[in-house]
Design a protein around this motif. Structure first.
Motif, PDB file in Angstrom:
ATOM      1  N   LYS A   1       0.839  -1.200   0.000  1.00 21.92           N
ATOM      2  CA  LYS A   1       0.000   0.000   0.000  1.00 21.92           C
ATOM      3  C   LYS A   1       0.875   1.252   0.000  1.00 21.92           C
ATOM      4  O   LYS A   1       1.878   1.328   0.703  1.00 21.92           O
TER       5      LYS A   1
ATOM      6  N   TYR B   1       0.896   4.779   1.263  1.00 22.04           N
ATOM      7  CA  TYR B   1       0.182   5.589   2.238  1.00 22.04           C
ATOM      8  C   TYR B   1       0.089   7.042   1.786  1.00 22.04           C
ATOM      9  O   TYR B   1       0.996   7.586   1.156  1.00 22.04           O
ATOM     10  N   LYS B   2      -1.033   7.670   2.155  1.00 20.75           N
ATOM     11  CA  LYS B   2      -1.322   9.033   1.734  1.00 20.75           C
ATOM     12  C   LYS B   2      -1.134   9.999   2.907  1.00 20.75           C
ATOM     13  O   LYS B   2      -1.705   9.789   3.982  1.00 20.75           O
TER      14      LYS B   2
ATOM     15  N   ARG C   1      -8.632  11.833   1.519  1.00 20.81           N
ATOM     16  CA  ARG C   1      -8.724  10.692   2.431  1.00 20.81           C
ATOM     17  C   ARG C   1      -7.341  10.215   2.892  1.00 20.81           C
ATOM     18  O   ARG C   1      -6.923   9.082   2.624  1.00 20.81           O
TER      19      ARG C   1
ATOM     20  N   ASP D   1      -4.012   8.997   5.162  1.00 19.93           N
ATOM     21  CA  ASP D   1      -3.756   8.051   6.249  1.00 19.93           C
ATOM     22  C   ASP D   1      -3.147   8.764   7.458  1.00 19.93           C
ATOM     23  O   ASP D   1      -3.267   8.278   8.585  1.00 19.93           O
ATOM     24  N   VAL D   2      -2.480   9.891   7.209  1.00 17.99           N
ATOM     25  CA  VAL D   2      -1.891  10.717   8.271  1.00 17.99           C
ATOM     26  C   VAL D   2      -2.005  12.179   7.844  1.00 17.99           C
ATOM     27  O   VAL D   2      -1.846  12.500   6.668  1.00 17.99           O
TER      28      VAL D   2
ATOM     29  N   LEU E   1      -8.075   9.301  12.898  1.00 17.08           N
ATOM     30  CA  LEU E   1      -7.084   9.705  11.902  1.00 17.08           C
ATOM     31  C   LEU E   1      -5.841  10.268  12.597  1.00 17.08           C
ATOM     32  O   LEU E   1      -5.927  11.237  13.338  1.00 17.08           O
TER      33      LEU E   1
ATOM     34  N   LEU F   1       1.891   5.469  11.543  1.00 20.63           N
ATOM     35  CA  LEU F   1       1.291   4.479  10.651  1.00 20.63           C
ATOM     36  C   LEU F   1       1.378   3.075  11.229  1.00 20.63           C
ATOM     37  O   LEU F   1       0.460   2.273  11.084  1.00 20.63           O
TER      38      LEU F   1
ATOM     39  N   VAL G   1      -1.456   2.712  13.718  1.00 17.27           N
ATOM     40  CA  VAL G   1      -2.832   2.901  13.274  1.00 17.27           C
ATOM     41  C   VAL G   1      -3.603   1.605  13.488  1.00 17.27           C
ATOM     42  O   VAL G   1      -3.148   0.527  13.152  1.00 17.27           O
TER      43      VAL G   1
END
Length: 231
Positions: free
Chosen positions: A3, A5-6, A48, A50-51, A77, A120, A123
């Motif tokens: 993945k 991450y965004k 949207r 992730d952090v 979040l 992350l 999470v």
């Protein structure tokens, strides 16, 4: 496929934003930037992330206010604050508004990357199965950050909600202090232990009008128990 991450970076200093975004991109993150708190709120809905990495002092809306509004709809979040402020009160305000970690300016990019990866990695350490948890007539609304007891609503901070989430999800079970600190602050150092004790004291006052209490299990943690009939 791993993945990607965004990361949403909310920073009004365009030069710093460029440097940080470039460094995070080189680490394999997908990065989107916003220049103020209002734009950051819009980006959370569209991007949207992730952090979220957010400056504190920004035009139009501060980082603190932006995160308070994020917490009204998303209690989990991860948020990392960037701040030039150094006072303890300012740092406490940042945590209470919903921040998970902070980094003082000026900072090393390598440290920022380490902090983001740590967030992350943690999470999902604990996410409530339900948005509303009820124990012995006390109702905890996780998303709205509200505790209802005896027909009366008590507004909660993000940290208060996070602590009660852990305790309400495990009534009559001991939740160790380290677990709470790692979920709330992602750090179990002595300073956070003292801070946790202060929040527990405040939450006990909220629950005084209910059938619930939070019991201190010495050297271990805390337990939510039914001790009496609600007044």
């Amino acid at each position: 496929m791993e993945k990607k991450y965004k990361i949403l970076l909310v920073e009004d200093d365009s030069t710093l934003a460029y440097i940080v975004a470039d460094a995070l991109g080189r680490e394999g993150f997908e990065v989107s930037c916003a220049s103020d708190g209002e734009a950051g709120l819009e980006a959370v809905d569209v991007f949207r992330p992730d952090v979220v990495i957010a400056d504190v002092m920004m035009p139009r809306m501060s980082g603190f206010e932006m995160v308070r509004r994020i917490r009204a709809v998303d209690p989990v979040l991860p948020v990392l604050f960037l701040t030039a402020r150094t006072s303890v009160d300012d740092l406490v305000k940042g945590f209470d508004s919903g921040g998970n970690d902070y980094l003082r300016k000026p900072f090393q990019i390598v440290e920022l990357v380490v902090r983001v990866k740590a967030l992350l990695n943690r999470v999902g350490t604990f996410q409530p199965a339900d948005e509303i948890i009820e124990v012995s007539g006390c109702r905890l609304d996780v998303v709205r950050q509200k505790l209802t007891l005896n027909g009366t609503d008590q507004s909660l901070s993000h940290i208060e909600t996070s602590i009660l989430c852990l305790l309400f999800a495990r009534p009559n079970q001991v939740v160790d202090a380290e677990t709470i600190m790692m979920n709330v602050w992602h750090n179990d150092d002595f300073g956070n232990y003292n801070r946790l004790h202060g929040f527990i004291h405040k939450l006990r006052k909220y629950l005084a009008r209910s059938a619930l209490d939070i019991v201190n299990v010495r050297s271990v943690g805390y337990r939510l128990v039914v001790t009496k009939s609600a007044e």
